[in-house]
Design a protein around this motif. Structure first.
Motif, PDB file in Angstrom:
ATOM      1  N   THR A  97     -11.019   1.059  -0.648  1.00 17.21           N
ATOM      2  CA  THR A  97      -9.628   0.555  -0.409  1.00 17.21           C
ATOM      3  C   THR A  97      -9.119   0.028   0.821  1.00 17.21           C
ATOM      4  O   THR A  97      -8.702  -0.770   1.241  1.00 17.21           O
ATOM      5  CB  THR A  97      -8.590   1.677  -0.981  1.00 17.21           C
ATOM      6  OG1 THR A  97      -8.866   2.783  -0.436  1.00 17.21           O
ATOM      7  CG2 THR A  97      -8.634   1.785  -2.331  1.00 17.21           C
ATOM      8  N   VAL A  98      -9.753   0.713   1.736  1.00 14.84           N
ATOM      9  CA  VAL A  98      -9.451   0.549   3.309  1.00 14.84           C
ATOM     10  C   VAL A  98     -10.032  -0.771   3.517  1.00 14.84           C
ATOM     11  O   VAL A  98      -9.519  -1.920   4.212  1.00 14.84           O
ATOM     12  CB  VAL A  98      -9.826   1.425   4.294  1.00 14.84           C
ATOM     13  CG1 VAL A  98      -9.890   1.040   5.753  1.00 14.84           C
ATOM     14  CG2 VAL A  98      -8.954   2.719   4.121  1.00 14.84           C
ATOM     15  N   VAL A  99     -11.397  -0.835   3.329  1.00 18.11           N
ATOM     16  CA  VAL A  99     -12.228  -2.222   3.351  1.00 18.11           C
ATOM     17  C   VAL A  99     -11.681  -3.446   2.909  1.00 18.11           C
ATOM     18  O   VAL A  99     -11.578  -4.662   3.470  1.00 18.11           O
ATOM     19  CB  VAL A  99     -13.501  -1.967   2.918  1.00 18.11           C
ATOM     20  CG1 VAL A  99     -14.223  -3.533   3.120  1.00 18.11           C
ATOM     21  CG2 VAL A  99     -14.430  -0.912   3.734  1.00 18.11           C
TER      22      VAL A  99
ATOM     23  N   ARG B 184      -7.881  13.319  -5.321  1.00 15.57           N
ATOM     24  CA  ARG B 184      -9.073  13.819  -5.782  1.00 15.57           C
ATOM     25  C   ARG B 184     -10.204  13.892  -4.662  1.00 15.57           C
ATOM     26  O   ARG B 184     -11.636  14.192  -4.904  1.00 15.57           O
ATOM     27  CB  ARG B 184      -9.772  12.747  -6.956  1.00 15.57           C
ATOM     28  CG  ARG B 184      -8.805  12.845  -8.206  1.00 15.57           C
ATOM     29  CD  ARG B 184      -9.333  12.124  -9.150  1.00 15.57           C
ATOM     30  NE  ARG B 184      -8.492  11.606 -10.243  1.00 15.57           N
ATOM     31  CZ  ARG B 184      -8.643  10.869 -11.247  1.00 15.57           C
ATOM     32  NH1 ARG B 184     -10.031  10.341 -11.365  1.00 15.57           N
ATOM     33  NH2 ARG B 184      -7.820  10.455 -12.340  1.00 15.57           N
ATOM     34  N   TYR B 185      -9.888  13.763  -3.234  1.00 15.31           N
ATOM     35  CA  TYR B 185     -10.864  13.754  -2.233  1.00 15.31           C
ATOM     36  C   TYR B 185     -12.094  12.990  -2.284  1.00 15.31           C
ATOM     37  O   TYR B 185     -13.039  13.379  -2.281  1.00 15.31           O
ATOM     38  CB  TYR B 185     -11.298  15.222  -1.937  1.00 15.31           C
ATOM     39  CG  TYR B 185      -9.919  16.331  -2.032  1.00 15.31           C
ATOM     40  CD1 TYR B 185      -9.500  16.327  -0.673  1.00 15.31           C
ATOM     41  CD2 TYR B 185      -9.487  16.943  -3.111  1.00 15.31           C
ATOM     42  CE1 TYR B 185      -8.156  17.235  -0.449  1.00 15.31           C
ATOM     43  CE2 TYR B 185      -8.558  17.807  -2.863  1.00 15.31           C
ATOM     44  CZ  TYR B 185      -7.833  17.999  -1.648  1.00 15.31           C
ATOM     45  OH  TYR B 185      -7.003  18.917  -1.386  1.00 15.31           O
ATOM     46  N   ASP B 186     -11.637  11.697  -3.012  1.00 20.05           N
ATOM     47  CA  ASP B 186     -12.961  10.750  -3.225  1.00 20.05           C
ATOM     48  C   ASP B 186     -12.958   9.872  -2.018  1.00 20.05           C
ATOM     49  O   ASP B 186     -12.233   8.909  -1.860  1.00 20.05           O
ATOM     50  CB  ASP B 186     -12.433   9.993  -4.514  1.00 20.05           C
ATOM     51  CG  ASP B 186     -13.772   9.103  -4.933  1.00 20.05           C
ATOM     52  OD1 ASP B 186     -14.456   8.741  -4.200  1.00 20.05           O
ATOM     53  OD2 ASP B 186     -13.649   8.984  -6.221  1.00 20.05           O
ATOM     54  N   ASN B 187     -13.835  10.053  -1.065  1.00 21.00           N
ATOM     55  CA  ASN B 187     -14.067   9.421   0.103  1.00 21.00           C
ATOM     56  C   ASN B 187     -14.620   7.842  -0.385  1.00 21.00           C
ATOM     57  O   ASN B 187     -14.284   6.829   0.473  1.00 21.00           O
ATOM     58  CB  ASN B 187     -15.251  10.058   0.880  1.00 21.00           C
ATOM     59  CG  ASN B 187     -14.453  11.180   1.609  1.00 21.00           C
ATOM     60  OD1 ASN B 187     -13.419  11.364   1.745  1.00 21.00           O
ATOM     61  ND2 ASN B 187     -15.246  12.206   2.240  1.00 21.00           N
ATOM     62  N   THR B 188     -15.371   7.657  -1.304  1.00 15.93           N
ATOM     63  CA  THR B 188     -15.692   6.402  -1.806  1.00 15.93           C
ATOM     64  C   THR B 188     -14.661   5.406  -1.942  1.00 15.93           C
ATOM     65  O   THR B 188     -14.635   4.325  -1.423  1.00 15.93           O
ATOM     66  CB  THR B 188     -16.717   6.492  -2.956  1.00 15.93           C
ATOM     67  OG1 THR B 188     -17.956   7.555  -2.796  1.00 15.93           O
ATOM     68  CG2 THR B 188     -17.143   5.142  -3.491  1.00 15.93           C
ATOM     69  N   ILE B 189     -13.900   5.962  -2.705  1.00 19.54           N
ATOM     70  CA  ILE B 189     -12.650   4.905  -3.053  1.00 19.54           C
ATOM     71  C   ILE B 189     -11.531   4.875  -1.830  1.00 19.54           C
ATOM     72  O   ILE B 189     -11.108   3.675  -1.681  1.00 19.54           O
ATOM     73  CB  ILE B 189     -11.838   5.455  -4.309  1.00 19.54           C
ATOM     74  CG1 ILE B 189     -10.967   4.300  -4.909  1.00 19.54           C
ATOM     75  CG2 ILE B 189     -10.906   6.671  -4.020  1.00 19.54           C
ATOM     76  CD1 ILE B 189     -11.707   3.269  -5.529  1.00 19.54           C
ATOM     77  N   MET B 190     -11.636   5.936  -1.093  1.00 17.44           N
ATOM     78  CA  MET B 190     -10.732   5.668  -0.025  1.00 17.44           C
ATOM     79  C   MET B 190     -11.045   4.780   1.128  1.00 17.44           C
ATOM     80  O   MET B 190     -10.525   3.836   1.423  1.00 17.44           O
ATOM     81  CB  MET B 190     -10.817   7.180   0.746  1.00 17.44           C
ATOM     82  CG  MET B 190      -9.400   7.103   2.009  1.00 17.44           C
ATOM     83  SD  MET B 190      -7.819   6.629   1.571  1.00 17.44           S
ATOM     84  CE  MET B 190      -7.420   8.123   0.846  1.00 17.44           C
TER      85      MET B 190
ATOM     86  N   ALA C 185       0.764  -1.177  -0.095  1.00 18.70           N
ATOM     87  CA  ALA C 185       0.057   0.151   0.024  1.00 18.70           C
ATOM     88  C   ALA C 185       0.927   1.266   0.257  1.00 18.70           C
ATOM     89  O   ALA C 185       0.630   2.375  -0.768  1.00 18.70           O
ATOM     90  CB  ALA C 185      -0.924  -0.152   1.249  1.00 18.70           C
ATOM     91  N   MET C 186       2.103   1.166   0.825  1.00 21.73           N
ATOM     92  CA  MET C 186       2.836   2.313   0.848  1.00 21.73           C
ATOM     93  C   MET C 186       3.510   2.502  -0.551  1.00 21.73           C
ATOM     94  O   MET C 186       3.806   3.764  -0.947  1.00 21.73           O
ATOM     95  CB  MET C 186       4.015   2.170   1.794  1.00 21.73           C
ATOM     96  CG  MET C 186       3.583   2.623   3.026  1.00 21.73           C
ATOM     97  SD  MET C 186       5.011   2.632   4.373  1.00 21.73           S
ATOM     98  CE  MET C 186       5.120   0.920   4.893  1.00 21.73           C
ATOM     99  N   ALA C 187       3.817   1.580  -1.325  1.00 24.66           N
ATOM    100  CA  ALA C 187       4.503   1.346  -2.561  1.00 24.66           C
ATOM    101  C   ALA C 187       3.546   2.447  -3.838  1.00 24.66           C
ATOM    102  O   ALA C 187       4.250   2.829  -4.509  1.00 24.66           O
ATOM    103  CB  ALA C 187       4.576   0.259  -3.092  1.00 24.66           C
ATOM    104  N   GLY C 188       2.484   2.533  -3.461  1.00 23.11           N
ATOM    105  CA  GLY C 188       1.723   3.234  -4.036  1.00 23.11           C
ATOM    106  C   GLY C 188       1.809   4.814  -4.024  1.00 23.11           C
ATOM    107  O   GLY C 188       1.639   5.615  -5.098  1.00 23.11           O
TER     108      GLY C 188
END
Length: 223
Positions: A198-200, A189-195, A168-171
């Motif tokens: 990805t966490v899930v 892009r301040y996209d909470n949906t994708i954030m 994940a850090m490599a990203g």
């Protein structure tokens, strides 16, 4: 912007690609860690004081190199290994490039876990094998690896989980995978949906690794 399920559906192709990139990085790094880290872990143990291949110089040298690599934060290691990465894979971005740094970080980590697993073995078992005339190779193959197999499997599980975090850090430096997706879409892009997604995904991956790792450890543990 809050969580948008319809937006998440639109991003499924990107999420799928990021997921397989992460699996690609982790698979390569784990194989390299086992192939190189296991012998180093064996070397660290058998050359220790009082063991059957005691060698102070080899022990101290190997231990110093392992500790030196482990002391470097992964994000710094990513940058420091750019020349080596470019030499090996002819690029500094993407999953293949990130796999180089992941492998270098995983090797000493797994080596120390293997060494610790061997230290859990009853010294009497080793002494009995030596008294029976076992050669160093037989001791490693038939005693150390056999007796420490559950600890090694647990170590592989722990290494896998660490690799998920490292990947994940490599990203952050364009390594691809779920971390890259979170940075490009979620952060920039301040996209909470994708954030959130990805966490899930990362949580689910780690939980599955732990569950299967524990199951395999119980199967191979004959004590």
């Amino acid at each position: 912007m809050g969580f948008d399920f319809n937006h998440l559906i639109e991003l499924i192709p990107d999420i799928n690609q990021a997921f397989f990139e992460t699996m690609y990085m982790i698979a390569i790094s784990l194989v390299v860690a086992i192939v190189i880290g296991l012998p180093i872990g064996i070397l660290l143990y058998v050359t220790d004081k009082g063991l059957f291949l005691e060698n102070r110089w080899v022990k101290n040298t190997a231990g110093f190199v392992v500790n030196m690599v482990r002391s470097v934060p992964f994000i710094i290691l990513l940058v420091a290994l750019i020349p080596l990465t470019e030499f090996l894979v002819h690029t500094t971005i993407g999953p293949a490039a990130a796999s180089v740094s992941l492998s270098v970080a995983a090797i000493p980590f797994f080596a120390r876990i293997v060494e610790s697993a061997f230290r859990e073995i009853d010294k009497g078992v080793i002494e009995a094998a030596i008294a029976a005339g076992a050669t160093p190779w037989m001791l490693i193959k038939d005693v150390l690896l056999l007796e420490a197999r559950s600890g090694i499997v647990s170590g592989i599980t722990l290494t896998l989980i660490s690799l998920v975090g490292f990947s994940a850090m490599a990203g952050v430096v364009g390594g691809g995978g779920i971390g890259d997706l979170a940075i490009r879409f979620g952060y920039y892009r301040y996209d909470n949906t994708i954030m959130i997604a990805t966490v899930v995904i990362l949580i689910v991956i780690v939980q599955l690794i732990q569950i299967f790792g524990d199951l395999i450890t119980k199967v191979v543990d004959k004590r």
